[in-house]
Design a protein around this motif. Structure first.
Motif, PDB file in Angstrom:
ATOM      1  N   CYS A 237       0.892  -1.014  -0.175  1.00 30.63           N
ATOM      2  CA  CYS A 237      -0.469  -0.122   0.103  1.00 30.63           C
ATOM      3  C   CYS A 237       0.584   1.182   0.134  1.00 30.63           C
ATOM      4  CB  CYS A 237      -0.802   0.226   1.486  1.00 30.63           C
ATOM      5  SG  CYS A 237      -2.007  -1.190   1.191  1.00 30.63           S
ATOM      6  N   PHE A 238       2.262   1.679   0.575  1.00 33.53           N
ATOM      7  CA  PHE A 238       2.429   2.336   0.952  1.00 33.53           C
ATOM      8  C   PHE A 238       3.866   2.458  -0.896  1.00 33.53           C
ATOM      9  CE2 PHE A 238       3.014   0.729   4.949  1.00 33.53           C
ATOM     10  CZ  PHE A 238       2.770   2.602   6.027  1.00 33.53           C
ATOM     11  N   LEU A 239       3.646   1.413  -1.732  1.00 33.10           N
ATOM     12  CA  LEU A 239       4.561   2.049  -3.043  1.00 33.10           C
ATOM     13  C   LEU A 239       3.258   2.702  -3.661  1.00 33.10           C
ATOM     14  CD1 LEU A 239       6.323   1.808  -4.925  1.00 33.10           C
ATOM     15  CD2 LEU A 239       5.427  -0.812  -5.503  1.00 33.10           C
ATOM     16  N   ALA A 245       0.573  10.148  -6.054  1.00 35.54           N
ATOM     17  CA  ALA A 245       0.570  11.016  -4.899  1.00 35.54           C
ATOM     18  C   ALA A 245       1.120  11.648  -5.974  1.00 35.54           C
ATOM     19  CB  ALA A 245       0.668  10.728  -3.069  1.00 35.54           C
ATOM     20  N   HIS A 246       2.182  11.069  -5.927  1.00 37.78           N
ATOM     21  CA  HIS A 246       3.846  11.967  -6.677  1.00 37.78           C
ATOM     22  C   HIS A 246       3.663  12.184  -8.233  1.00 37.78           C
ATOM     23  CE1 HIS A 246       7.953  12.339  -7.647  1.00 37.78           C
ATOM     24  NE2 HIS A 246       7.613  13.493  -6.777  1.00 37.78           N
ATOM     25  N   LYS A 247       3.301  10.720  -8.835  1.00 40.68           N
ATOM     26  CA  LYS A 247       3.366   9.987 -10.682  1.00 40.68           C
ATOM     27  C   LYS A 247       1.600  10.489 -10.913  1.00 40.68           C
ATOM     28  CE  LYS A 247       4.356   8.135 -13.904  1.00 40.68           C
ATOM     29  NZ  LYS A 247       5.669   7.836 -14.754  1.00 40.68           N
ATOM     30  N   ILE A 248       0.376  10.359 -10.244  1.00 42.08           N
ATOM     31  CA  ILE A 248      -0.926  10.481 -11.041  1.00 42.08           C
ATOM     32  C   ILE A 248      -1.298  11.710 -10.451  1.00 42.08           C
ATOM     33  CG2 ILE A 248      -2.979   9.629 -10.860  1.00 42.08           C
ATOM     34  CD1 ILE A 248      -2.442   7.029 -11.106  1.00 42.08           C
ATOM     35  N   LEU A 249      -1.340  12.588  -9.346  1.00 41.63           N
ATOM     36  CA  LEU A 249      -1.857  13.351  -9.208  1.00 41.63           C
ATOM     37  C   LEU A 249      -0.877  14.860  -8.298  1.00 41.63           C
ATOM     38  CD1 LEU A 249      -3.310  12.953  -5.576  1.00 41.63           C
ATOM     39  CD2 LEU A 249      -4.417  12.910  -7.386  1.00 41.63           C
ATOM     40  N   GLU A 254       6.857  16.077  -0.268  1.00 48.66           N
ATOM     41  CA  GLU A 254       6.415  16.895   1.064  1.00 48.66           C
ATOM     42  C   GLU A 254       4.282  16.318   1.425  1.00 48.66           C
ATOM     43  OE1 GLU A 254       7.628  18.152  -0.952  1.00 48.66           O
ATOM     44  OE2 GLU A 254       8.632  19.936  -0.132  1.00 48.66           O
ATOM     45  N   TYR A 255       4.098  15.943   0.564  1.00 51.02           N
ATOM     46  CA  TYR A 255       2.390  16.019   0.809  1.00 51.02           C
ATOM     47  C   TYR A 255       2.158  14.398   0.919  1.00 51.02           C
ATOM     48  CZ  TYR A 255       1.786  20.321  -0.130  1.00 51.02           C
ATOM     49  OH  TYR A 255       1.550  21.446  -0.241  1.00 51.02           O
TER      50      TYR A 255
END
Lengths: 368, 547
Positions: A237-239, A245-249, A254-255
């Motif tokens: 789940c962490f991956l 968050a980082h790639k898609i959003l 930091e978020y």
């Protein structure tokens, strides 16, 4: 408990460094497995940096299926390395017949494709191969990506190291980023896919601990992206959350911490950015974790990060010298690799910060 | 001897008064306290015949006298409800009501009056162990995930009310490595996962209603527990509308629209926004039926607040003019959102039904994102007045319905986007924290409670036929009556304090459940924390069976 470690180096270092890092932490794990993901490759793979490399483990039929399928898509093999194994000693390992890394040239029709399109092809191919190889349990594909190899096996880490001849220089595989974990995830079944580091399209994570919001996370993540599969371990789940968050959003790194362990409502109200943080917490309530965890991550550009659960900390230490930075579970591992560093600069990541190590090994501590 | 066998007799009444004249000191307190006039002072003729021996053998002596006694009134209106007030005031324990296990009264009542039986309370078919009692918190953190310390750890017990956007729909942009909000998004607020459900002024006495409001304000302002109360249909006092305490109130609009004139007129004078708007479509205790306030409770104060004449107030079973979910969303939700300038979450309350999942799905797919909460009320919910047939024979249990709605949202990847507040029998076994925790794990964002609050306030009604006379206006403890003499029995400060105490105790108990599963924030949807010792329940709810 798992023991995890990550090495980020300015120069290529040998895979054996992972064993050196983990051996002294041996009392912390149960000898049930060992896994490595190596990124930014040197040694025999240095020449193939721009070719996607498939990491395959399985029987001969798995190799056959893989060759047939990749050929059918138009991939052409440019290099293949099969791990030489040591069958002479009686070792605690559950070996498969083949451990192969195959570098491919992209299909001709992908010559002018974008990076995104190529990544998509690699992911689709890996997922399909995983499906094909799972049908009769013929084998496993852990990663298919440029400049990355993965090696995982069930058994004692030291014995696995001996089995693959990782002690010494016999195997010429080096990398600038090495992530390693000892012990399989034994909360669930012992299966190879449950062994972290987990890798997806340039993102790697490894996590020590137990994700008590696993079910919520899994239900929320599963439908979001085709690559969010498996969930053999709650740590996957962490991956996927990092990738989402980082790639898609496309949110700044930091978020990630705000998603995993949001501030309490009362703390948020005192913040200038309370509106953003509140929205994140509400919309991403199902992505929240509730510990206890220590997570190490690697981003596609090589940046290495570390975040902790916000209440029940798992052990972790961050240390570096001039050329090498390390994030690992126990200080003993760091002492093995960086005995001459300034220990006063060691960092014990706290519950409200994100550690970010850039490609120049500068360490930033970002307060949540 | 001739007598009429067709009149109702004492042994047909639901409660039989047992009176011991030898203990009675004729103080008259029992008759004075009985709000139903179910007992009265009467005179009994007593004749004592004695044979006395004398020199002639014996003689007969007859002593005849009239003595005052307490007698049960036997008719269809003044029948004893078993509230026990007489026993409570009797200094000598001379009187008590005994439950008559024969169920003939309803039959006699209908036969005599040609009326349906009406009452308050919950359904009286409570004969099995509740579903929630068959579920245990079975996933206790041991070793791999240490339990927390319920006393020393900080817990973040908050849920939200208001529409939640999926992360990819958040109106964010990245500016200098920071997320910035670009424009409007649906309002949502952070609240405690327990809402005191919609009980109106009118159904409740103003003193009872005020006690709840005081407790809610105290919990928010002194104890930092952001609990909300819903006004119920029937408006709220003008002074409260214009006070800063309005922020703790969820205003209800139901099919009778009672009280809304006053609310609309007060809009421009409001210092604070209300906590939410709840559009009531139905309630669990009497699904498919509208609100019912009997004329005897519709006193002058209530008439003023609601803007109605003195009459029975029967809310229609549906909102006139709303014929579909889409239409309801467009008309009612949009107008409510507009009225409060999109600053206040607007939610819907429906009775649990076989159709609840379809309704929830429709609302989830509403492209305007304006439905801010889905309140589902199960059949164990209580009411102030209903036809008994509705109470006992209509409705749907809440637990599986909640689960179905949640899992249906999961299937679409929309879980949590419209928060679910589930009610109907929550805290029925006296333990709000346990029920709340289990409902959260099954997918609720919060729970709604009503009857429990009344029981905390002194309501003597239970699910075995005791009292449940809320509809009569004769509530013996001053909770559901407008009779000034009866309302005086309720001490506002004590009731407010008891409600606040109960919630504080529940908060402690909620932490005692969060701690062993190792969570510091609410485990909404974390059904892996639950087990059931009943295979059918486990299978139906998709949780682990244990034996």
């Amino acid at each position: 408990m798992c023991r995890i470690g990550a090495i980020k180096s300015q120069h290529y270092i040998h895979l054996s460094a992972t064993l050196k890092l983990m051996r002294s932490q041996q009392k912390g794990y149960d000898n049930s497995g060992f896994a490595i993901v190596a990124q930014d490759l040197g040694g025999i793979f240095e020449k193939y940096k721009n070719f996607p490399i498939l990491s395959l483990a399985g029987n001969n039929k798995a190799v056959e299926i893989t060759e047939k399928y990749t050929q059918s898509l138009g991939f052409s093999k440019v290099f293949q390395y099969k791990m030489e194994v040591n069958n002479n000693e009686k070792l605690n390992i559950e070996p498969l017949e083949n451990y192969i890394f195959i570098a491919y040239e992209y299909p001709k029709n992908y010559e002018n494709s974008t990076k995104e399109q190529k990544e998509n092809l690699l992911l689709d191919t890996r997922l399909k191969l995983r499906e094909l190889l799972s049908e009769n349990d013929d084998g496993y594909v852990y990663s298919f990506y440029e400049n990355v190899i993965s090696l995982k096996e069930i058994g004692s880490p030291v014995d696995i190291g001996k089995y693959f001849n990782l002690f010494g220089d016999k195997v010429d595989i080096k990398a600038k980023i090495l992530t390693v974990q000892c012990r399989q995830n034994t909360n669930y079944d012992i299966v190879r896919y449950a062994a972290h580091p987990f890798f997806l399209s340039g993102y790697t994570t490894l996590t020590n601990g137990e994700n008590t919001f696993y079910e919520k996370n899994k239900l929320a993540l599963k439908p979001l992206y085709k690559g969010y599969i498996g969930f053999e371990s709650d740590s996957q789940c962490f991956l996927y959350t990092l990738h989402y968050a980082h790639k898609i959003l496309k949110w700044p790194i930091e978020y990630y911490k705000h998603i995993l362990t949001p501030l309490s409502w009362d703390e948020m109200q005192a913040r200038e950015d309370k509106e953003v943080l509140t929205r994140i917490r509400m919309s991403m309530a199902n992505f929240e974790i509730n510990g206890p965890n220590a997570t190490i991550g690697v981003l596609p550009d090589g940046t290495m990060i570390n975040v902790m659960d916000s209440k029940k900390l798992r052990p972790v230490v961050v240390a570096k010298d001039k050329d090498i930075a390390i994030i690992t579970s126990e200080i003993t591992g760091v002492n093995e690799l960086l005995p001459n560093r300034d220990i006063n600069k060691d960092i014990y990541t706290n519950e409200r910060e994100t550690i970010v190590i850039d490609n120049n090994l500068n360490i930033k501590r970002i307060k949540q | 001897m001739k007598f009429n066998v067709n009149t109702i007799s004492q042994d047909a009444l639901p409660w039989i008064i047992e009176y011991d004249s030898s203990k009675c000191m004729l103080c008259g307190k029992c008759c004075a306290v009985c709000s139903f006039q179910a007992i009265k002072v009467d005179v009994q003729k007593r004749k004592k015949i004695q044979a006395i021996s004398n020199e002639n053998g014996f003689s007969i002596d007859s002593d005849q006298k009239a003595i005052p006694v307490i007698k049960q009134v036997i008719d269809e209106k003044h029948f004893c409800r078993g509230c026990g007030m007489c026993t409570k005031v009797c200094p000598n324990g001379a009187i008590k009501a005994r439950r008559n296990k024969t169920e003939i009264f309803g039959t006699r009542y209908r036969a005599k009056t040609a009326q349906s039986v009406k009452r308050g309370g919950r359904n009286n078919l409570h004969c099995e162990k509740r579903t929630l009692d068959k579920i245990k918190v079975g996933r206790i953190s041991q070793m791999t995930d240490p339990s927390l310390d319920a006393l020393r750890h900080t817990f973040d017990i908050r849920t939200n009310l208001g529409r939640i956007l999926s992360p990819d729909k958040l109106n964010f942009s990245v500016c200098e490595n920071e997320l910035k909000i670009n424009g409007n998004m649906p309002v949502n607020t952070s609240i405690y996962p327990v809402i005191i459900s919609d009980m109106s002024i009118g159904a409740l006495s103003p003193r009872m209603w005020e006690a709840i409001a005081i407790a809610v304000a105290y919990l928010n302002e002194v104890k930092g527990i952001p609990i909300r109360m819903c006004t119920g249909e029937g408006g709220i006092p003008d002074r409260l509308l214009k006070s800063r305490y309005l922020k703790y109130m969820i205003l209800q609009i139901a099919s009778g629209h009672f009280g809304w004139n006053r609310i609309v007129n007060a809009l421009e004078y409001m210092k604070e926004d209300p906590a939410g708007i709840l559009i009531k479509i139905g309630q669990g205790a009497k699904p498919g039926d509208g609100g019912l306030l009997m004329a005897q409770k519709n006193v002058r104060l209530i008439q003023e607040i609601r803007g109605v004449p003195h009459a029975d107030l029967l809310s229609p079973p549906n909102h006139q003019g709303l014929y579909s979910i889409e239409e309801s969303v467009q008309k009612m939700f949009l107008s409510m959102n507009c009225a409060f300038k999109f600053r206040v979450p607007v939610a819907i309350k429906v009775a649990a039904s076989s159709t609840s999942v379809s309704v929830y799905n429709n609302l989830l797919r509403d492209p305007y994102n304006i439905v801010g909460g889905f309140f589902i009320d199960g059949m164990e919910g209580a009411t102030g007045a209903a036809h008994e047939i509705s109470l006992n024979h209509t409705g749907h249990p809440i637990v599986s319905k909640l689960r179905d709605c949640y899992l249906s949202a999961v299937k679409q990847g929309r879980q949590g986007q419209i928060p679910i507040f589930a009610g109907g029998g929550i805290g029925m076994n006296g333990n709000l924290a346990a029920d709340t925790f289990k409902m959260l794990c099954l997918g609720a964002n919060g729970v709604i409670i009503g009857k429990l609050i009344l029981q905390i306030a002194g309501c003597v009604g239970n699910d075995y036929g005791k009292c449940n006379a809320c509809n009569t206006g004769c509530c013996p403890v001053g909770i559901t009556t407008q009779n000034p003499k009866l309302t005086q029995r309720l001490d506002i400060d004590t009731v407010a304090q008891n409600i606040a105490n109960y919630i504080i105790a529940s908060d402690i108990e909620l932490k005692k459940l969060l701690a062993p599963v190792g969570n510091s924030s609410l485990p909404i949807g974390r059904s892996d924390a639950l087990i059931s010792v009943d295979k059918n329940v486990a299978d139906r709810l998709n949780i682990q069976y244990a034996c």
